[in-house]
Design a protein around this motif. Structure first.
Motif, short mmCIF file in Angstrom:
data_model
loop_
_atom_site.label_atom_id
_atom_site.label_comp_id
_atom_site.label_asym_id
_atom_site.label_seq_id
_atom_site.Cartn_x
_atom_site.Cartn_y
_atom_site.Cartn_z
N LEU A 279 3.37 30.21 48.51
CA LEU A 279 4.76 30.64 48.60
C LEU A 279 5.55 30.28 47.34
CD1 LEU A 279 5.59 29.74 52.32
CD2 LEU A 279 5.12 31.99 51.36
N LEU A 280 5.28 29.10 46.80
CA LEU A 280 5.97 28.68 45.56
C LEU A 280 5.54 29.56 44.39
CD1 LEU A 280 5.82 24.79 45.92
CD2 LEU A 280 7.75 26.32 46.40
N ALA A 281 4.25 29.91 44.33
CA ALA A 281 3.77 30.79 43.27
C ALA A 281 4.33 32.21 43.43
CB ALA A 281 2.24 30.82 43.27
N LEU A 282 4.47 32.65 44.69
CA LEU A 282 5.12 33.95 44.94
C LEU A 282 6.55 33.95 44.42
CD1 LEU A 282 4.20 35.28 48.52
CD2 LEU A 282 4.02 36.52 46.36
N ALA A 283 7.25 32.85 44.67
CA ALA A 283 8.63 32.71 44.18
C ALA A 283 8.67 32.80 42.66
CB ALA A 283 9.22 31.39 44.66
N LEU A 284 7.72 32.15 42.00
CA LEU A 284 7.65 32.20 40.54
C LEU A 284 7.44 33.63 40.05
CD1 LEU A 284 7.45 30.91 37.73
CD2 LEU A 284 5.02 30.50 38.19
N SER A 358 22.20 42.51 48.38
CA SER A 358 22.22 41.84 47.08
C SER A 358 22.81 42.71 45.98
CB SER A 358 20.80 41.41 46.68
OG SER A 358 19.94 42.52 46.62
N GLY A 359 22.94 44.00 46.23
CA GLY A 359 23.63 44.86 45.28
C GLY A 359 22.76 45.68 44.36
N SER A 360 21.47 45.32 44.22
CA SER A 360 20.60 46.09 43.33
C SER A 360 19.14 45.75 43.62
CB SER A 360 20.90 45.80 41.86
OG SER A 360 20.54 44.47 41.54
N ASN A 361 18.24 46.59 43.11
CA ASN A 361 16.82 46.32 43.25
C ASN A 361 16.42 45.06 42.50
OD1 ASN A 361 15.90 48.53 44.89
ND2 ASN A 361 16.30 49.88 43.16
N SER A 362 17.09 44.80 41.38
CA SER A 362 16.79 43.62 40.59
C SER A 362 17.12 42.35 41.37
CB SER A 362 17.58 43.65 39.28
OG SER A 362 17.34 42.49 38.51
N ASN A 363 18.31 42.32 41.97
CA ASN A 363 18.71 41.14 42.74
C ASN A 363 17.88 40.95 44.00
OD1 ASN A 363 20.70 40.45 40.91
ND2 ASN A 363 22.29 41.62 41.97
N LEU A 364 17.28 42.04 44.50
CA LEU A 364 16.39 41.95 45.64
C LEU A 364 15.26 40.97 45.36
CD1 LEU A 364 14.91 42.90 48.28
CD2 LEU A 364 13.94 44.74 46.88
N PHE A 365 14.68 41.04 44.17
CA PHE A 365 13.56 40.17 43.81
C PHE A 365 14.00 38.71 43.72
CE2 PHE A 365 12.10 44.34 42.51
CZ PHE A 365 10.79 44.34 42.96
N LEU A 366 15.22 38.47 43.26
CA LEU A 366 15.75 37.11 43.23
C LEU A 366 15.94 36.58 44.65
CD1 LEU A 366 16.90 34.65 41.77
CD2 LEU A 366 19.14 35.82 41.74
N THR A 367 16.46 37.43 45.54
CA THR A 367 16.66 37.03 46.94
C THR A 367 15.33 36.66 47.59
OG1 THR A 367 18.55 38.54 47.11
CG2 THR A 367 17.58 37.76 49.16
N LEU A 368 14.31 37.48 47.38
CA LEU A 368 12.99 37.19 47.94
C LEU A 368 12.42 35.91 47.34
CD1 LEU A 368 11.38 40.77 47.98
CD2 LEU A 368 12.16 39.44 49.95
N ALA A 369 12.67 35.69 46.05
CA ALA A 369 12.18 34.48 45.39
C ALA A 369 12.80 33.23 46.01
CB ALA A 369 12.47 34.54 43.89
N ILE A 370 14.10 33.28 46.27
CA ILE A 370 14.79 32.13 46.86
C ILE A 370 14.25 31.85 48.26
CG2 ILE A 370 17.03 31.33 47.74
CD1 ILE A 370 18.34 32.89 45.42
N LEU A 371 14.04 32.90 49.04
CA LEU A 371 13.51 32.72 50.40
C LEU A 371 12.10 32.13 50.36
CD1 LEU A 371 14.72 36.06 52.05
CD2 LEU A 371 15.64 33.77 52.41
N GLY A 376 8.42 27.60 50.99
CA GLY A 376 7.36 26.79 50.40
C GLY A 376 7.67 25.31 50.46
N LEU A 377 8.92 24.96 50.16
CA LEU A 377 9.33 23.55 50.22
C LEU A 377 9.28 23.02 51.65
CD1 LEU A 377 12.35 23.22 47.74
CD2 LEU A 377 9.99 22.44 47.45
N VAL A 378 9.71 23.85 52.60
CA VAL A 378 9.70 23.44 54.01
C VAL A 378 8.28 23.10 54.46
CG1 VAL A 378 10.04 24.25 56.38
CG2 VAL A 378 11.80 24.67 54.65
N LEU A 379 7.30 23.86 53.98
CA LEU A 379 5.91 23.59 54.35
C LEU A 379 5.31 22.45 53.54
CD1 LEU A 379 4.40 27.19 54.74
CD2 LEU A 379 5.35 25.69 56.50
#
Length: 393
Positions: A279-284, A358-371, A376-379
């Motif tokens: 999950l952390l690598a996915l975020a990266l 999130s307002g755009s396709n670009s920000n979508l990827f940031l939102t998914l990264a944060i989630l 990942g941290l929770v696990l």
């Protein structure tokens, strides 16, 4: 040599399991043809998602089907449905018939989906099981990439010709009948005998299965979301063409092959830490896509997500084989696959909602990264806390 052919035949059963979206290169011409005939965009989109719902229905009915169908017959029927049902639009492009063909395709995938995985766990154990499960995951990815590429090549004839890719299920069926059905028959006979072993899942096992279904479904949802939105992001940021996007997506799929070959080693090294690290690598990878100033940077992010996605999904089925007995694997795998297909089926709606919020396709990827980072941290944190006393000793 016989053992190698047997392994290939069993692995080949997974080659077409993720072929639902392999026709994506056909969509532009297919959409143009159907809209000209008065078919709405929603109806066209439904052709892509409807196999997933049929797969879920078949998975739910799987325990009942196993009572009167042998494992061999299920594989035969499944591959025939994939091959003949999936390729029907090459003969007729009438919308109701194409819709029916997609339902038959989902029926075929649903029939063999769980069994193509459990047959590996039943036949192998220990490090060989981990290795075979990793290769099986690579086989899925190779199948998806190969079928998507072939569909694009067949597009040079007509968009309907792209559906001929599903006929590849016929040689896979022949190979299975020649080299892989002996063990399957033995297993199915054993499965059909009255079982003395307890098949009921304990509360702890149910909790683990629910967690793994949610985990696998989330990882698949994110990967599918990337597949859907990355071409639009490339166009939005003017980083390249549709051909460039197609190439990146194909390479992203093929990263799963590398992931499959390395899975056993990664599992042995990271063990329980592997899933949170995925999950952390996915975020990266998602952050790299979001920050991408050029196509190369974006490709690196996409390839990162493609690699760890396959590791994450394979780790779920490997974990299942560790916590469940052989006679419980079919039920456990079915429940996890329900989560997988729900994740894939919901991907389009979820990414559409998140991109709007999130307002755009670009920000979508940031939102998914944060989630992904938060999950990942929770696990990861509880695992790190558990290790502290060990180090003190």
């Amino acid at each position: 040599m016989k053992i190698i052919l047997e392994k290939i035949s069993l692995l080949g059963l997974s080659f077409m399991l993720v072929s639902t979206f392999a026709i994506s290169p056909l969509l532009p011409e297919m959409t143009a043809a159907y809209t000209a005939a008065g078919i709405s965009l929603n109806q066209i989109d439904f052709l892509l998602s409807v196999p997933s719902f049929m797969i879920i229905a078949v998975l739910l009915a799987s325990p009942y089907l196993s009572r009167f169908l042998t494992e061999k017959l299920i594989f035969v029927l499944g591959l025939l449905c994939i091959s003949l049902g999936g390729s029907l639009p090459a003969l007729t492009q009438d919308y109701p018939l194409v819709l029916m063909s997609r339902l038959v395709l989902g029926l075929g995938i649903g029939l063999i989906n769980e069994r193509a995985i459990t047959i590996i766990s039943q036949h192998y154990s220990g490090s060989e099981r981990a290795k075979m499960l990793g290769i099986r995951g690579s086989t899925e990815v190779l199948g998806s990439a190969t079928l998507t590429f072939l569909a694009g090549q067949l597009l040079r004839g007509s968009w309907s010709s792209g559906f001929l890719i599903y006929l590849l299920g016929l040689p896979l069926l022949g190979f299975y009948l020649l080299f892989g059905n002996a063990k399957s028959d033995d297993k199915s006979k054993v499965a059909n005998r009255p079982k003395k072993a307890k098949t009921t899942l304990s509360a702890r096992q149910v909790w683990h299965i629910v967690f793994m279904a949610l985990y696998a479904g989330s990882v698949i949802l994110i990967n599918t979301g990337i597949t859907i939105r990355l071409p639009m992001l490339v166009e939005e940021l003017k980083l390249g063409t549709a051909i460039d996007s197609s190439l990146i997506l194909s390479l992203m799929m093929l990263m799963g092959i590398l992931a499959g070959t390395l899975f056993a080693s990664l599992m042995a090294h990271f063990r329980q830490f592997l899933q949170p690290l995925v999950l952390l690598a996915l975020a990266l990878g998602l952050v790299l896509i979001w920050l991408a100033p050029n196509l190369v940077f974006l490709a690196i992010g996409a390839l990162t997500t493609g690699f760890v996605y396959s590791i994450g999904v394979t780790s779920v089925f490997h974990r299942l084989s560790e916590i469940l007995r052989t006679n419980q694997l079919a039920l456990g795998t079915t429940l996890v696959l329900l989560g997988c297909n729900l994740g894939g089926g919901m991907a389009a709606s979820v990414v559409s909602f998140l991109s709007t919020m999130s307002g755009s396709n670009s920000n979508l990827f940031l939102t998914l990264a944060i989630l992904c980072f938060i999950a990942g941290l929770v696990l990861l944190l509880p695992l790190l806390v558990k290790r502290q006393p060990d180090r003190a000793i």
